[in-house]
Structures are given as C-alpha cells and as structure tokens.
Design an enzyme around this catalytic site. Structure first.
Site, PDB file in Angstrom:
ATOM      1  N   ASP A  16       9.904   2.173  -8.528  1.00 26.20           N
ATOM      2  CA  ASP A  16      10.157   1.363  -9.339  1.00 26.20           C
ATOM      3  C   ASP A  16      11.377   1.939 -10.266  1.00 26.20           C
ATOM      4  OD1 ASP A  16       7.870  -1.052  -9.609  1.00 26.20           O
ATOM      5  OD2 ASP A  16       7.225   0.872  -9.125  1.00 26.20           O
ATOM      6  N   PHE A 165      -0.180  -2.028  -0.787  1.00 26.85           N
ATOM      7  CA  PHE A 165      -0.706  -1.944  -2.404  1.00 26.85           C
ATOM      8  C   PHE A 165      -0.437  -3.029  -3.221  1.00 26.85           C
ATOM      9  CE2 PHE A 165      -0.100  -0.583  -6.702  1.00 26.85           C
ATOM     10  CZ  PHE A 165      -1.448   0.097  -7.028  1.00 26.85           C
ATOM     11  N   ASN A 166       0.911  -3.536  -3.236  1.00 26.72           N
ATOM     12  CA  ASN A 166       1.411  -4.554  -4.227  1.00 26.72           C
ATOM     13  C   ASN A 166       0.438  -5.873  -4.064  1.00 26.72           C
ATOM     14  OD1 ASN A 166       3.065  -2.920  -5.521  1.00 26.72           O
ATOM     15  ND2 ASN A 166       4.908  -3.743  -4.609  1.00 26.72           N
ATOM     16  N   HIS A 239      10.363   2.207  -1.282  1.00 24.11           N
ATOM     17  CA  HIS A 239       9.967   0.875  -1.333  1.00 24.11           C
ATOM     18  C   HIS A 239      10.856  -0.092  -2.114  1.00 24.11           C
ATOM     19  CE1 HIS A 239       6.673   2.279   1.329  1.00 24.11           C
ATOM     20  NE2 HIS A 239       6.349   3.035   0.282  1.00 24.11           N
ATOM     21  N   ASP A 240      10.674   0.219  -3.462  1.00 25.99           N
ATOM     22  CA  ASP A 240      10.980  -0.899  -4.315  1.00 25.99           C
ATOM     23  C   ASP A 240      12.533  -1.024  -4.353  1.00 25.99           C
ATOM     24  OD1 ASP A 240       8.360  -1.454  -4.825  1.00 25.99           O
ATOM     25  OD2 ASP A 240       8.260   0.223  -6.839  1.00 25.99           O
TER      26      ASP A 240
END
Length: 309
Positions: A16, A165-166, A239-240
């Site tokens: 993030d 996960f999210n 990822h983010d």
C-alpha cells in the site's frame, strides 16, 4: 490534460505504501482523499502509516480513519508479512498532519456530494469501508465512476488454498461491492503475482537515495524476506501498486470481462472469488479482470515515481 479524480481506500501495509508513493508522484491523478481500513495490521497502525506518508509527501490530501474490524467477523491481519507496524522495519518520519474528524464513510459521502464530476475509488485493502458507505449512502452510488480493486484470485489463494487476503478478511463486504452495479476493474493475484520486483530492482531503488526510496526499499526488503522464507523465491509481487499503475497507463495491462462473485458459506472456500472467465454461470459480467502485465514498464513506472517524488 484532464486529471482523474480518485479516492484511495487502503490498509498500509508495505505494498500500500508503494501504491501511495506511485499515486503521489503523478500529477495526472487528483487525489481527493485517503481513507483507511484495518487489514494488513491493526487500524491504528494503518491509519498512522497513512497519516505519516501523506503528511510528508502530500500534506494537503485529507486522511480519514475507517472501520476497525470487518462487518461481521473478527479482524485477520498479516503482520507476519508486513511487520508489526505495517511497513517492516521502516521508521516513518513524523509530521503534524491531522486525521479528519469525520470517519471514512462520512468523509467519502462529503467528497462525493461536493464533487460535480464522478470519482474513481481505488481499493487496496479489505472493502469494509466501501461496503458500509454503499449501505449508508445509496443515493450517492451514481457519483462513483468505477472501483479499481486489488483483490481476489482464480489461481489459488495467499491466505487459504482458495482465498486472497483482501477478500478473505471481509468477504461479506466484498460481496456487497461486487453486487453494487458500479463498474469494476479487478487486479487479482492472476496479474499482481506477475508484477514482481527482483533483488536487482530493489538495489536500483535503494540507490535512488531519497526518502521515498528509503521507504520503498525497506518495505520491499521486508516482503522479500518473507517470500524467501515461505515461498523460496526472490521475486516480490507488488500487488497494490497495480491499481494505480492501471489508472496511469492501462495499456500495460490485459484482461477479460467476467462475472466475479464471492463465496460466503464454504467450509474450505470462504472468501474465494469466483471469476467466471468461461461464463459457466451465465451471469452478467460485472468486472474487467486483469491477468497480464508488462512487468518491465510497470517496474520502470515505480522507479520513476520514487525518483521524482
């Protein structure tokens, strides 16, 4: 050039933090605010990380604290990946930036009410804040241009054999978002696992030598140590940042329109995203699901942002 209006809902979190740096470095994005959820670590830690990073690089952008737990379940975190603070061993510089008095849902509503143009909402953590907003302010749904989401997988999970996960942290919230009728661009593990940083890339980032590179290097190195120990690989997926990269240059991605649903009842499959590439369910396609990326261009975009901010 008309700037893209966006809100970022996040749970910083190593990747993030990279997504925020990438967004902050690019002026074609007009960031109306940062809202924070629990997820990678406790809500107090994710909020503090967002406050410090935003306060240092883009102090004018409001930061609002959101829900401290999922809608119906206890919070699951990933401190084993992100460290207790959320960004490994990185010690973020403090700033005098204040958190907004309004909670995340009230803040999103205020932004949408005041903005004539539609706003794209980027989601890089559990979707609790956004689901609660949709329930609380259904009359504002049409002010959202689209959701750009990091979450889900059709290639197996990273927290259970089937769940990413999210989505797993608050599958009920994800279900509400996927059923909202709002356009969705989904960045699942299918594509984010291909958006990786190598040890050579990491050294390049370290050698940039500014504060942003210090944060990025520390965050990625922390994740690298985890991936080496548990997955025996020296490639770290970012990822983010894929969500922000898509907004900056969608041409480096490829994907397919598909119906995406969330499994809420399975004993072994809670939180699994059903990505119906072959239209077996015959349901309306509700998302553009990304599954390919030009990794070299993505990494170059990250390095350029870290160098310029």
């Amino acid at each position: 050039m008309q700037k893209k209006l966006i809100l970022i809902d996040c749970d910083p979190g190593c990747d993030d933090a990279l997504a925020l740096l990438l967004a902050f470095a690019n002026e074609e994005l007009r960031i109306k605010g940062i809202t924070v959820s629990a997820g990678n670590v406790h809500i107090n830690n994710t909020t503090e990380n967002a406050r410090k990073i935003t306060g240092y690089f883009r102090k004018e952008i409001p930061v609002s604290k959101g829900c401290e737990k999922p809608m119906f379940r206890n919070i699951v975190t990933a401190s084993e990946v992100h460290g207790e603070s959320g960004i490994g061993k990185v010690v973020l510089k403090n700033t005098d930036k204040k958190i907004e008095e309004k909670n995340a849902m009230e803040f999103i509503a205020e932004v949408l009410k005041k903005t004539e143009e539609k706003v794209t909402v980027v989601i890089t953590g559990p979707m609790t804040n956004i689901a609660v907003f949709l329930i609380s302010y259904p009359e504002l749904k049409n002010k959202i241009e689209k959701f750009v989401i990091m979450g889900g997988s059709s290639i197996g999970g990273n927290v259970t054999p089937s769940a990413e996960f999210n989505i797993y942290v608050d599958a009920e919230a994800a279900d509400i978002v996927f059923k909202s009728g709002i356009d969705i661009v989904l960045c699942p593990l299918d594509v984010t696992m291909k958006a990786y940083i190598t040890e050579e890339d990491l050294e390049d980032i370290k050698n940039i030598g500014n504060y942003a590179s210090e944060i990025a290097y520390g965050a990625i190195k922390n994740s690298l140590e985890f991936y080496k120990e548990f997955y025996n690989t020296n490639k770290v997926p970012m990822h983010d940042p894929c969500t922000i990269a898509y907004l900056l240059n969608s041409e480096i991605f490829k994907g397919n329109e598909a119906f995406v649903g969330v499994e809420l009842k399975g004993k072994y499959t809670y939180g699994e995203t059903i990505i119906d590439y072959r239209n077996k369910l015959g349901k309306n396609k509700n998302a553009l699901v990304l599954n390919e990326i030009d990794r070299e261009k993505f990494v170059e975009m990250l390095k350029k942002a870290i160098k310029s901010i």
